[in-house]
Design a protein around this motif. Sequence first.
Motif, PDB file in Angstrom:
ATOM      1  N   THR A 179      37.318  52.884  42.504  1.00 32.30           N
ATOM      2  CA  THR A 179      38.515  53.390  43.179  1.00 32.30           C
ATOM      3  C   THR A 179      39.135  52.302  44.055  1.00 32.30           C
ATOM      4  O   THR A 179      40.351  52.081  44.030  1.00 32.30           O
ATOM      5  N   LEU A 180      38.308  51.599  44.807  1.00 34.06           N
ATOM      6  CA  LEU A 180      38.815  50.528  45.665  1.00 34.06           C
ATOM      7  C   LEU A 180      39.271  49.327  44.843  1.00 34.06           C
ATOM      8  O   LEU A 180      40.282  48.693  45.154  1.00 34.06           O
ATOM      9  N   ALA A 181      38.528  49.020  43.783  1.00 33.86           N
ATOM     10  CA  ALA A 181      38.877  47.867  42.951  1.00 33.86           C
ATOM     11  C   ALA A 181      40.232  48.047  42.280  1.00 33.86           C
ATOM     12  O   ALA A 181      40.921  47.057  41.991  1.00 33.86           O
ATOM     13  N   ASN A 182      40.619  49.303  42.044  1.00 31.13           N
ATOM     14  CA  ASN A 182      41.876  49.580  41.345  1.00 31.13           C
ATOM     15  C   ASN A 182      43.057  49.804  42.284  1.00 31.13           C
ATOM     16  O   ASN A 182      44.155  50.132  41.827  1.00 31.13           O
ATOM     17  N   LEU A 183      42.843  49.625  43.595  1.00 34.36           N
ATOM     18  CA  LEU A 183      43.959  49.751  44.524  1.00 34.36           C
ATOM     19  C   LEU A 183      44.986  48.652  44.256  1.00 34.36           C
ATOM     20  O   LEU A 183      44.634  47.511  43.933  1.00 34.36           O
ATOM     21  N   GLN A 184      46.234  48.984  44.389  1.00 31.12           N
ATOM     22  CA  GLN A 184      47.291  48.005  44.170  1.00 31.12           C
ATOM     23  C   GLN A 184      47.150  46.851  45.173  1.00 31.12           C
ATOM     24  O   GLN A 184      47.045  47.060  46.374  1.00 31.12           O
ATOM     25  N   GLY A 185      47.129  45.631  44.649  1.00 36.18           N
ATOM     26  CA  GLY A 185      47.029  44.459  45.507  1.00 36.18           C
ATOM     27  C   GLY A 185      45.621  43.950  45.735  1.00 36.18           C
ATOM     28  O   GLY A 185      45.438  42.927  46.391  1.00 36.18           O
ATOM     29  N   ALA A 186      44.601  44.655  45.198  1.00 41.04           N
ATOM     30  CA  ALA A 186      43.222  44.183  45.367  1.00 41.04           C
ATOM     31  C   ALA A 186      43.064  42.838  44.673  1.00 41.04           C
ATOM     32  O   ALA A 186      43.319  42.714  43.478  1.00 41.04           O
ATOM     33  N   ASP A 187      42.680  41.821  45.440  1.00 44.17           N
ATOM     34  CA  ASP A 187      42.622  40.476  44.862  1.00 44.17           C
ATOM     35  C   ASP A 187      41.223  39.882  44.850  1.00 44.17           C
ATOM     36  O   ASP A 187      41.045  38.721  44.499  1.00 44.17           O
ATOM     37  N   ARG A 188      40.228  40.673  45.256  1.00 44.29           N
ATOM     38  CA  ARG A 188      38.837  40.211  45.233  1.00 44.29           C
ATOM     39  C   ARG A 188      37.933  41.377  44.848  1.00 44.29           C
ATOM     40  O   ARG A 188      38.312  42.543  44.988  1.00 44.29           O
ATOM     41  N   PRO A 189      36.704  41.082  44.377  1.00 47.87           N
ATOM     42  CA  PRO A 189      35.779  42.175  44.052  1.00 47.87           C
ATOM     43  C   PRO A 189      35.436  43.007  45.286  1.00 47.87           C
ATOM     44  O   PRO A 189      35.488  42.518  46.419  1.00 47.87           O
ATOM     45  N   VAL A 190      35.087  44.254  45.058  1.00 52.58           N
ATOM     46  CA  VAL A 190      34.612  45.116  46.138  1.00 52.58           C
ATOM     47  C   VAL A 190      33.238  44.621  46.583  1.00 52.58           C
ATOM     48  O   VAL A 190      32.388  44.271  45.757  1.00 52.58           O
ATOM     49  N   SER A 191      33.030  44.596  47.893  1.00 49.49           N
ATOM     50  CA  SER A 191      31.763  44.123  48.435  1.00 49.49           C
ATOM     51  C   SER A 191      31.146  45.183  49.340  1.00 49.49           C
ATOM     52  O   SER A 191      31.868  45.809  50.138  1.00 49.49           O
ATOM     53  N   ARG A 192      29.819  45.403  49.204  1.00 48.05           N
ATOM     54  CA  ARG A 192      29.142  46.278  50.167  1.00 48.05           C
ATOM     55  C   ARG A 192      28.711  45.417  51.344  1.00 48.05           C
ATOM     56  O   ARG A 192      27.896  44.504  51.199  1.00 48.05           O
TER      57      ARG A 192
END
Length: 234
Positions: A179-192
């Motif tokens: 869900t976070l990775a597909n947000l518009q403008g996401a330019d880096r991998p999701v990190s915990r």
Amino acid sequence: MRIDQYLTDFHQGTRRQVFRLLRQGRVTVNQTAIDSPLTSVTEQDDVRVDGRPVTGRQPSYLVFNKPVGVQLNLDATVPHSLGGLLNALDREQALKVFSDLPKEATGLVIVSDDDQFLQDVASQDWLSTLRVRLTGVVSELPALDNDLTFEQVDLMPNKIHQVTTVLARTRDLAVGVPTLANLQGADRPVSRVAFGPLRLPVDLSVSSYRGLYPDEIDNLAGPLVDEDELLKND
């Protein structure tokens, strides 16, 4: 010597961990289960934890900064796996991975050879804090307004660099990460960047790992109902 001091001297864990071992019935002295930290033992006694002599049990507790694309497999022969990051000594341990951070995400992963510790951590039902960076200055995210996957979402816009950092807390990584990775403008991998009370160490570079500190182990496993008894016996 008191059994709690004996176990501490043999590096079986912190004082709270030792108390937990006793309360969980994991300690035997001469084949008899012991639950009191006041029990006296000598070097001639056969003291065991989880059926193993204390001299042969040195549990491992590790935190990894997992790279993106690496799967949670500890077999060093598997390509792009967590096991490939282990040194030769740690590969000899019967380690297990806690949690299910998808390979598309990066960040904090916990590994241990102490099954009961991993069960204790799981019982706490900790939230994961996920981070993703968006290009542009964003003050709201309507796409997440009614998304029950996240218990809290914080936006940190940076006008100077024209980016926005999103921090979202969730227990559902399988849904939260994409869900976070597909947000518009996401330019880096999701990190915990955090799991319950444990934050990803700022000095732990990607693809590296280190041992958990005693207070980190205690905090992750959570308190015991009768922990006050341990404090009274100090």
